[in-house]
Design an enzyme around this catalytic site. Structure first.
Site, PDB file in Angstrom:
ATOM      1  N   THR A   1       2.724   5.286  -4.771  1.00 18.12           N
ATOM      2  CA  THR A   1       4.017   5.630  -4.196  1.00 18.12           C
ATOM      3  C   THR A   1       3.801   5.818  -2.699  1.00 18.12           C
ATOM      4  OG1 THR A   1       3.701   7.990  -4.573  1.00 18.12           O
ATOM      5  CG2 THR A   1       4.895   6.772  -6.273  1.00 18.12           C
ATOM      6  N   SER A   2       4.874   5.711  -1.941  1.00 21.99           N
ATOM      7  CA  SER A   2       4.772   5.796  -0.487  1.00 21.99           C
ATOM      8  C   SER A   2       4.662   7.224   0.018  1.00 21.99           C
ATOM      9  CB  SER A   2       5.990   5.140   0.164  1.00 21.99           C
ATOM     10  OG  SER A   2       6.034   3.791  -0.199  1.00 21.99           O
ATOM     11  N   THR A   3       5.248   8.160  -0.730  1.00 23.77           N
ATOM     12  CA  THR A   3       5.247   9.554  -0.273  1.00 23.77           C
ATOM     13  C   THR A   3       4.889  10.489  -1.408  1.00 23.77           C
ATOM     14  OG1 THR A   3       7.565   9.928  -0.832  1.00 23.77           O
ATOM     15  CG2 THR A   3       7.120   9.049   1.362  1.00 23.77           C
TER      16      THR A   3
ATOM     17  N   GLN B   1       7.488  11.364  -4.274  1.00 23.91           N
ATOM     18  CA  GLN B   1       7.775  10.449  -5.376  1.00 23.91           C
ATOM     19  C   GLN B   1       6.861  10.692  -6.573  1.00 23.91           C
ATOM     20  OE1 GLN B   1       7.265   6.842  -3.053  1.00 23.91           O
ATOM     21  NE2 GLN B   1       9.466   6.487  -3.135  1.00 23.91           N
TER      22      GLN B   1
END
Length: 187
Positions: free
Chosen positions: A8-10, A13
């Site tokens: 996930t990007s962050t 999430q």
């Protein structure tokens, strides 16, 4: 062996990461790597670890293409690295499995379309630059500072480092090191 990769990007999430891991387990992944990092800005250490771990006959499994790579071109790079190890790639949401003839065909079509799009974009860029030059609006790339040039020349004179190491130390691209070296030879 099926090896899963979830990203996930962050950190926000968390649910998405858990959902990816669950799908990877359901797909039969015996081992999985996970990370919460942007695919654009950061080094993806867990992806690199997964690619390093993979052996002949293994398959890297991801839930979605965008969880694996920055672009289709980046996916092709990853696929080539897997191919060198005689390993495969499986993208669950696209139902692509490069260990099958149909999966290889699907993947190669996807790669061909990406390459076509890239070439069209580069052609548009060239046309735009030519137009800007004709109108006197194009200035070109800003050259590197004299300080960086001097540092590159110092490191080149030491003869102990590779061009790649010099580029990294100075914070420029490898091509810049070659260009500075070339300018030195011409001057």
């Amino acid at each position: 062996m099926l090896i899963g990769y979830a990203r996930t990007s962050t950190k926000d999430q968390e649910y998405s990461l858990e959902a990816q891991i669950q799908r990877l387990k359901e797909a039969g992944c015996e081992k999985h790597y996970q990370e919460q990092v942007s695919s654009v800005d950061a080094k993806r250490e867990q992806l690199e670890a997964a690619l390093d771990y993979i052996r002949e006959g293994d398959v890297l499994v991801v839930t979605k293409l965008d969880r694996l790579a920055r672009s289709v071109a980046n996916t092709v790079e990853i696929q080539k690295a897997l191919e060198k190890k005689n390993a495969g790639l499986k993208i669950l949401d696209m139902d692509i499995d490069t260990t099958t003839p149909t999966g290889k065909l699907q993947f190669n079509l996807l790669a061909a379309i990406a390459q076509f799009e890239r070439e069209v974009m580069l052609e548009r860029q060239r046309v735009g630059i030519e137009k800007a030059k004709a109108e006197g609006k194009y200035k070109g790339r800003k050259s590197i500072s004299e300080e960086k040039k001097k540092k590159i020349l110092e490191l080149l004179a030491e003869n102990g480092q590779t061009k790649e190491a010099i580029a990294k130390a100075v914070g420029v691209g490898v091509a810049t090191v070659y260009r500075v070296k070339s300018e030195l030879s011409l001057g």
